[in-house]
Scaffold this motif. Sequence first.
Motif, PDB file in Angstrom:
ATOM      1  N   SER A   1       0.831  -1.205   0.000  1.00 35.47           N
ATOM      2  CA  SER A   1       0.000   0.000   0.000  1.00 35.47           C
ATOM      3  C   SER A   1       0.866   1.255   0.000  1.00 35.47           C
ATOM      4  CB  SER A   1      -0.895   0.011   1.239  1.00 35.47           C
ATOM      5  OG  SER A   1      -0.100   0.139   2.421  1.00 35.47           O
ATOM      6  N   VAL A   2       0.298   2.344  -0.538  1.00 34.39           N
ATOM      7  CA  VAL A   2       1.017   3.622  -0.507  1.00 34.39           C
ATOM      8  C   VAL A   2       1.192   4.091   0.935  1.00 34.39           C
ATOM      9  CG1 VAL A   2       0.291   4.335  -2.808  1.00 34.39           C
ATOM     10  CG2 VAL A   2      -1.127   4.939  -0.835  1.00 34.39           C
ATOM     11  N   GLU A   3       0.265   3.703   1.801  1.00 35.09           N
ATOM     12  CA  GLU A   3       0.360   4.096   3.208  1.00 35.09           C
ATOM     13  C   GLU A   3       1.589   3.483   3.867  1.00 35.09           C
ATOM     14  OE1 GLU A   3      -3.643   4.782   1.778  1.00 35.09           O
ATOM     15  OE2 GLU A   3      -2.433   2.949   1.778  1.00 35.09           O
ATOM     16  N   ASN A   4       1.933   2.245   3.484  1.00 37.19           N
ATOM     17  CA  ASN A   4       3.123   1.630   4.058  1.00 37.19           C
ATOM     18  C   ASN A   4       4.384   2.350   3.606  1.00 37.19           C
ATOM     19  OD1 ASN A   4       4.378  -0.669   5.586  1.00 37.19           O
ATOM     20  ND2 ASN A   4       5.348  -0.984   3.594  1.00 37.19           N
ATOM     21  N   VAL A   5       4.417   2.762   2.344  1.00 39.10           N
ATOM     22  CA  VAL A   5       5.573   3.513   1.851  1.00 39.10           C
ATOM     23  C   VAL A   5       5.690   4.846   2.600  1.00 39.10           C
ATOM     24  CG1 VAL A   5       6.694   4.521  -0.167  1.00 39.10           C
ATOM     25  CG2 VAL A   5       5.344   2.432  -0.415  1.00 39.10           C
ATOM     26  N   ALA A   6       4.559   5.495   2.845  1.00 40.88           N
ATOM     27  CA  ALA A   6       4.569   6.764   3.566  1.00 40.88           C
ATOM     28  C   ALA A   6       5.060   6.582   5.004  1.00 40.88           C
ATOM     29  CB  ALA A   6       3.177   7.382   3.549  1.00 40.88           C
ATOM     30  N   ARG A   7       4.633   5.515   5.643  1.00 41.93           N
ATOM     31  CA  ARG A   7       5.139   5.228   6.990  1.00 41.93           C
ATOM     32  C   ARG A   7       6.648   4.977   6.943  1.00 41.93           C
ATOM     33  NH1 ARG A   7       0.155   2.355   7.275  1.00 41.93           N
ATOM     34  NH2 ARG A   7       1.184   0.408   6.677  1.00 41.93           N
ATOM     35  N   GLY A   8       7.078   4.327   5.869  1.00 43.40           N
ATOM     36  CA  GLY A   8       8.505   4.093   5.691  1.00 43.40           C
ATOM     37  C   GLY A   8       9.278   5.393   5.561  1.00 43.40           C
ATOM     38  N   LEU A   9       8.707   6.342   4.836  1.00 44.56           N
ATOM     39  CA  LEU A   9       9.356   7.656   4.693  1.00 44.56           C
ATOM     40  C   LEU A   9       9.565   8.298   6.059  1.00 44.56           C
ATOM     41  CD1 LEU A   9      10.141  10.226   2.924  1.00 44.56           C
ATOM     42  CD2 LEU A   9       7.794  10.948   3.372  1.00 44.56           C
ATOM     43  N   LEU A  10       8.550   8.257   6.892  1.00 44.94           N
ATOM     44  CA  LEU A  10       8.647   8.880   8.211  1.00 44.94           C
ATOM     45  C   LEU A  10       9.772   8.238   9.021  1.00 44.94           C
ATOM     46  CD1 LEU A  10       7.082  11.105   9.776  1.00 44.94           C
ATOM     47  CD2 LEU A  10       5.944   9.240  10.977  1.00 44.94           C
ATOM     48  N   HIS A  11       9.857   6.912   8.974  1.00 44.68           N
ATOM     49  CA  HIS A  11      10.923   6.199   9.691  1.00 44.68           C
ATOM     50  C   HIS A  11      12.291   6.622   9.174  1.00 44.68           C
ATOM     51  CE1 HIS A  11      12.787   2.859  11.895  1.00 44.68           C
ATOM     52  NE2 HIS A  11      13.496   2.628  10.794  1.00 44.68           N
ATOM     53  N   ILE A  12      12.413   6.725   7.858  1.00 43.45           N
ATOM     54  CA  ILE A  12      13.687   7.106   7.239  1.00 43.45           C
ATOM     55  C   ILE A  12      14.083   8.519   7.664  1.00 43.45           C
ATOM     56  CG2 ILE A  12      14.767   7.647   5.009  1.00 43.45           C
ATOM     57  CD1 ILE A  12      13.009   5.265   3.904  1.00 43.45           C
ATOM     58  N   LEU A  13      13.124   9.443   7.659  1.00 41.44           N
ATOM     59  CA  LEU A  13      13.411  10.809   8.096  1.00 41.44           C
ATOM     60  C   LEU A  13      13.924  10.833   9.533  1.00 41.44           C
ATOM     61  CD1 LEU A  13      10.390  12.758   6.556  1.00 41.44           C
ATOM     62  CD2 LEU A  13      12.806  13.103   5.999  1.00 41.44           C
TER      63      LEU A  13
ATOM     64  N   GLN B   1       6.290  -3.921   5.547  1.00 40.92           N
ATOM     65  CA  GLN B   1       7.253  -4.020   6.627  1.00 40.92           C
ATOM     66  C   GLN B   1       7.942  -2.687   6.858  1.00 40.92           C
ATOM     67  OE1 GLN B   1       9.926  -7.138   5.439  1.00 40.92           O
ATOM     68  NE2 GLN B   1       8.352  -8.717   5.455  1.00 40.92           N
ATOM     69  N   LYS B   2       8.661  -2.595   7.976  1.00 38.47           N
ATOM     70  CA  LYS B   2       9.460  -1.406   8.238  1.00 38.47           C
ATOM     71  C   LYS B   2      10.612  -1.339   7.248  1.00 38.47           C
ATOM     72  CE  LYS B   2       8.588  -0.811  13.194  1.00 38.47           C
ATOM     73  NZ  LYS B   2       9.209  -0.752  14.540  1.00 38.47           N
ATOM     74  N   PRO B   3      11.107  -0.141   6.957  1.00 41.70           N
ATOM     75  CA  PRO B   3      12.215   0.004   6.013  1.00 41.70           C
ATOM     76  C   PRO B   3      13.468  -0.719   6.499  1.00 41.70           C
ATOM     77  CG  PRO B   3      11.193   2.120   6.450  1.00 41.70           C
ATOM     78  CD  PRO B   3      10.635   1.160   7.452  1.00 41.70           C
ATOM     79  N   ALA B   4      14.255  -1.181   5.525  1.00 44.07           N
ATOM     80  CA  ALA B   4      15.527  -1.824   5.826  1.00 44.07           C
ATOM     81  C   ALA B   4      16.612  -1.121   5.011  1.00 44.07           C
ATOM     82  CB  ALA B   4      15.482  -3.306   5.470  1.00 44.07           C
ATOM     83  N   GLU B   5      17.700  -0.763   5.677  1.00 42.39           N
ATOM     84  CA  GLU B   5      18.780  -0.088   4.963  1.00 42.39           C
ATOM     85  C   GLU B   5      19.448  -1.046   3.985  1.00 42.39           C
ATOM     86  OE1 GLU B   5      23.053   2.169   5.746  1.00 42.39           O
ATOM     87  OE2 GLU B   5      21.716   1.754   7.449  1.00 42.39           O
ATOM     88  N   LEU B   6      19.672  -0.574   2.771  1.00 40.83           N
ATOM     89  CA  LEU B   6      20.357  -1.363   1.762  1.00 40.83           C
ATOM     90  C   LEU B   6      21.863  -1.271   1.985  1.00 40.83           C
ATOM     91  CD1 LEU B   6      18.299  -0.288  -1.372  1.00 40.83           C
ATOM     92  CD2 LEU B   6      18.321  -2.564  -0.342  1.00 40.83           C
TER      93      LEU B   6
END
Length: 261
Positions: free
Chosen positions: A219-231, A246-251
């Motif tokens: 979902s786009v909502e999951n990507v948006a939540r990921g953005l917040l975590h990254i910030l 899932q939560k973002p994972a650093e590459l």
Amino acid sequence: MDVKGKTALITGGASGIGFAYAVELLRNGVAHVAILDLANSNGNEAVKKLEKEFGKGKAIFLVCDVTNAQQLEDGFAKAVKEFGGLDIVINNAGIMDDLRWELEISINYTALVRGTLLGMKHMGIDNGGKGGTIVNVSSIVGVIPLIIFPVYCGTKHAVIGLTRSFGQPYYYEKTKVRVVAICPSITNTQLMTEAEGRTVKGTPYTALPEKQRAEPLQSVENVARGLLHILRVAENGTSWLVEKEQKPAELVIPDIPVTRG
């Protein structure tokens, strides 16, 4: 970064993931969001939705074709004038259409380069700013090959290379602007639903490996939540994968290839 009270600019923010970014940022205390998008993008409707949920004056829509250098520069300048500065720049505008590969490169990479430079110009302490964060939108195909959209894939690889390079200490020490990349996996957006058949050689969707074809859309909502975590947590120059709700994972990308002659 604590996003509360910050100001943000999002290219391609009138719909899809870009609009989801705006919603998530305002929901978590961002003071103002500038949406830059095409005249026919329903940007005014997007702002009305945001103001209905978060209050008047929280968002503005600025008509901007990111491939037009002057319009992009003007969009940044107007946002800075309206908000008194910027703290977050999200270079999100993009298309997936290898039939129009020159336009694809102009939007996905050239305009993103210009957006990165403008973000540094307006937020950099070396130019009177107070520092900030630039988030460049890449993709999972920024680190893997993609048979049906090779040019699109190339633009997303380029975004990661640009981000890693501008994310070196030299630039941060000069500007205090952090540069990071977000790399969503397959996401349920109009970009995906309209993509089939838009390839240079007409390679069918069935040419994708079966595992990739069977991959569920996030979902786009999951990507948006990921953005917040990254910030909140990302270190300068890093790239982050967001996939499968899932939560973002650093590459982890090596500086030197493992196999050298």
